[in-house]
Design a protein around this motif. Structure first.
Motif, mmCIF file in Angstrom:
data_model
loop_
_atom_site.group_PDB
_atom_site.id
_atom_site.type_symbol
_atom_site.label_atom_id
_atom_site.label_comp_id
_atom_site.label_asym_id
_atom_site.label_seq_id
_atom_site.Cartn_x
_atom_site.Cartn_y
_atom_site.Cartn_z
ATOM 1 N N LEU A 1 1.168 9.018 -5.206
ATOM 2 C CA LEU A 1 0.663 7.655 -5.176
ATOM 3 C C LEU A 1 -0.717 7.622 -5.836
ATOM 4 C CD1 LEU A 1 1.600 6.845 -1.485
ATOM 5 C CD2 LEU A 1 2.781 6.025 -3.508
ATOM 6 N N PRO A 2 -1.123 6.482 -6.385
ATOM 7 C CA PRO A 2 -2.441 6.411 -7.022
ATOM 8 C C PRO A 2 -3.563 6.579 -6.006
ATOM 9 C CG PRO A 2 -1.454 4.234 -6.883
ATOM 10 C CD PRO A 2 -0.387 5.199 -6.472
ATOM 11 N N SER A 3 -4.588 7.318 -6.402
ATOM 12 C CA SER A 3 -5.714 7.560 -5.504
ATOM 13 C C SER A 3 -7.013 7.177 -6.202
ATOM 14 C CB SER A 3 -5.769 9.036 -5.086
ATOM 15 O OG SER A 3 -5.963 9.870 -6.212
ATOM 16 N N ALA B 1 -4.189 9.940 -1.711
ATOM 17 C CA ALA B 1 -3.864 8.523 -1.566
ATOM 18 C C ALA B 1 -3.570 8.194 -0.109
ATOM 19 C CB ALA B 1 -2.658 8.166 -2.426
ATOM 20 N N VAL B 2 -3.946 7.016 0.329
ATOM 21 C CA VAL B 2 -3.644 6.600 1.698
ATOM 22 C C VAL B 2 -2.142 6.368 1.810
ATOM 23 C CG1 VAL B 2 -3.999 4.852 3.469
ATOM 24 C CG2 VAL B 2 -5.917 5.565 2.021
ATOM 25 N N ALA B 3 -1.484 7.144 2.673
ATOM 26 C CA ALA B 3 -0.050 7.019 2.902
ATOM 27 C C ALA B 3 0.250 6.362 4.241
ATOM 28 C CB ALA B 3 0.614 8.396 2.845
ATOM 29 N N PHE B 4 -0.763 6.312 5.115
ATOM 30 C CA PHE B 4 -0.615 5.633 6.410
ATOM 31 C C PHE B 4 -1.993 5.249 6.899
ATOM 32 C CE2 PHE B 4 -0.948 5.846 11.044
ATOM 33 C CZ PHE B 4 -0.031 4.877 11.405
ATOM 34 N N PHE C 1 -0.204 -0.261 4.949
ATOM 35 C CA PHE C 1 0.014 1.179 4.872
ATOM 36 C C PHE C 1 0.831 1.685 6.063
ATOM 37 C CE2 PHE C 1 -3.815 0.293 2.455
ATOM 38 C CZ PHE C 1 -3.543 0.948 1.254
ATOM 39 N N GLN C 2 1.772 0.856 6.503
ATOM 40 C CA GLN C 2 2.694 1.223 7.575
ATOM 41 C C GLN C 2 4.116 0.948 7.100
ATOM 42 O OE1 GLN C 2 1.348 -1.090 10.937
ATOM 43 N NE2 GLN C 2 -0.717 -0.243 10.828
ATOM 44 N N PRO C 3 4.575 1.699 6.106
ATOM 45 C CA PRO C 3 5.880 1.406 5.503
ATOM 46 C C PRO C 3 7.021 1.546 6.502
ATOM 47 C CG PRO C 3 5.084 3.537 4.782
ATOM 48 C CD PRO C 3 3.949 2.894 5.518
ATOM 49 N N GLY D 1 0.776 -1.234 0.000
ATOM 50 C CA GLY D 1 0.000 0.000 0.000
ATOM 51 C C GLY D 1 0.798 1.269 0.000
ATOM 52 N N ALA D 2 2.139 1.193 0.124
ATOM 53 C CA ALA D 2 2.915 2.425 0.215
ATOM 54 C C ALA D 2 4.131 2.331 -0.667
ATOM 55 C CB ALA D 2 3.340 2.686 1.664
#
Length: 485
Positions: A61-63, A457-460, A467-469, A19-20
């Protein structure tokens, strides 16, 4: 074992999770060698006109089109909307309104009832990447403490994108940061504005089109560092003499380039002046292209710096730390200068001795553009709480500051002071969809950032490990980078 997943979402991107993705960007195309006898003009970097060196390769990032419904929304332009609706499309804010706002059928819906939404937090004074974790001397790259004037250095050339602090700041809702050199020098160098996304390069984080800042420092630091070496400046008057000498040289440098370009435009023969990286930056300030970010604690010294700026025709965008802003709030408001400070750091050195908890609130009520900053890898993870402390201190003395007002201290106002206010910092249609969904009131110590969006876009996401890179530095190290919600 380190495992990397390649994705086609963006050329040159690196995914550390599903996700990231860390934007790396594409390499510049090399210039074709000159043919025999071919004459070419000097590259921009040699003719004094370079303004786009080290260009951003950031790619969002894609949204997906999204509707967030049922939350309390703080827009950071003075409004609070209860049971609100926020629409995101193509990485931008499409609409913000009441529960009656029409939602297109194709939009993904997120039920945020009982939660709060704010713009993404913007940290206007950070040293992440230049003083990264772990704090070892090998990566202590924030201060070029070799000369009182190091306007020639750029913070971005010290940034280590793998600093785990970037991920931890994002978990606290931080979507954008201004990375500054340290304060050892009268002129510390250029700042850079970053999108808080995972990346393997600095250019992949660099905020496209954001203006540079010039870090200046008044007060104790320069005179301590250089006076301790038996050289100027060693006094406050030595500091001011150093600023004035540098601006005189910068003005002369600017004139030489203007004369050269004028002759060139007229077709007259002219020799280009030798390019000087230090004077390039100072000349950029005089032209209004580079914003002055001025470390300064005391009220009287802020007034002196305003006079220096007036003498040489530039303006100060923001005073940083500004422990005595409450003494000169009307002056800051009159001069349209923002100030960035902490909630309650004071007394740790003489120039901060008169700092008070209500500093930010008093100057705010006097009309000054107020910013709460971190200058610290821990505070940046909790800037919402730092703003809450400052707001509460003002309210205890009857200033009646509301959450709808105070949220601008960590969103819209830093965006303004960093020259990106037209793009981000408030939840206004057309701006970048940088926002945070909080578990509750963001000014409560019990609230946490649940979901963080950058460009829609979800970054976290606190509830989804995808989504927790983790920083590449932490991968493969047992127990390191583990996220504990």
């Amino acid at each position: 074992m380190k495992i990397r997943f390649v994705t086609a979402l963006a050329i040159g991107s690196l995914c550390l999770s599903a996700g990231a993705c860390a934007t790396a960007g594409t390499a510049a195309v090399a210039a074709k060698p000159a043919e025999k006898g071919e004459s070419r003009p000097l590259p921009a970097g040699l003719d004094g006109s370079a303004t786009t060196a080290f260009p951003s390769t950031y790619s969002p990032l894609p949204s997906t089109p999204t509707a967030i419904v049922g939350a309390t929304i703080l827009t950071a332009d003075g409004s609070q909307i209860d049971q609100g609706v926020l629409l995101i499309q193509d990485g931008k804010i499409l609409a913000v309104g009441s529960a009656e706002t029409e939602i297109p059928a194709s939009f993904t819906r997120i039920d945020a009832k009982g939660r709060w939404i704010t713009p993404g937090i913007i940290d206007a004074h950070s040293h992440l990447g230049v003083y990264p974790s772990p704090g070892v001397s090998a990566r202590s790259d924030g201060n070029e403490g070799t000369d009182p004037n190091t306007a020639n250095v750029w913070a971005e050339h010290s940034i280590w994108p793998q600093d785990p602090g970037f991920n931890r700041a994002r978990a606290g809702g931080v979507t954008t940061l201004q990375i500054l050199p340290g304060s050892a020098n009268l002129f510390g160098g250029r700042s850079v504005t970053l999108r808080n996304v995972p990346s393997v390069t600095m250019q992949g984080m660099k905020f496209p089109g954001a203006p540079y800042g010039l870090k200046m420092a008044c007060g104790e630091n320069p005179k301590r560092v250089y006076g301790g070496k038996g050289r100027s400046p060693s006094t406050a008057m030595g500091n001011v003499a150093g600023y004035r000498k540098a601006w005189i040289e910068a003005a002369d440098y600017s004139r030489k380039w203007e004369e050269y370009r004028s002759k060139k435009d007229k077709g007259e023969k002219a020799d280009a002046p030798k390019r000087d990286l230090q004077l390039d930056t100072l000349a950029g300030v005089l032209r209004g292209e580079i914003l002055v970010q001025n470390h300064c604690y005391r009220a009287d010294e802020m007034a002196v710096m305003i006079d220096v700026a007036r003498e040489f025709g530039y303006r100060i965008t923001m005073f940083h730390h500004a422990s005595e802003a409450y003494k000169v709030g009307p002056l800051l408001a009159k001069e349209n200068i923002c100030f960035a400070t902490w909630a309650d750091w004071a007394g740790f050195k003489m120039e901060s001795l008169d700092g008070i908890e209500a500093n930010a609130a008093i100057a705010f009520r006097a009309g000054a553009c107020t910013v709460i900053h971190s200058d610290d890898e821990i505070i940046t993870q909790r800037l919402n709480q730092e703003a809450a402390v400052a707001m509460a201190a003002g309210n205890r003395i009857g200033l009646n500051i509301s959450p709808a007002e105070a949220i601008a201290w960590i969103t819209a106002n830093p965006a303004k002071a960093m020259g990106i206010g037209e793009q981000t910092g408030s939840l206004v249609p057309g701006k970048r969809a940088d926002l945070v969904i909080w578990s509750g009131n963001p000014f409560s110590v019990y609230s946490v950032a649940q979901t963080v969006f950058i460009d829609g876009a979800v970054a976290f996401d606190r509830r989804d490990p995808k989504f927790q890179p983790k920083s590449d530095f932490e991968l493969g190290q047992p127990g390191e980078g583990a996220f504990h919600p």
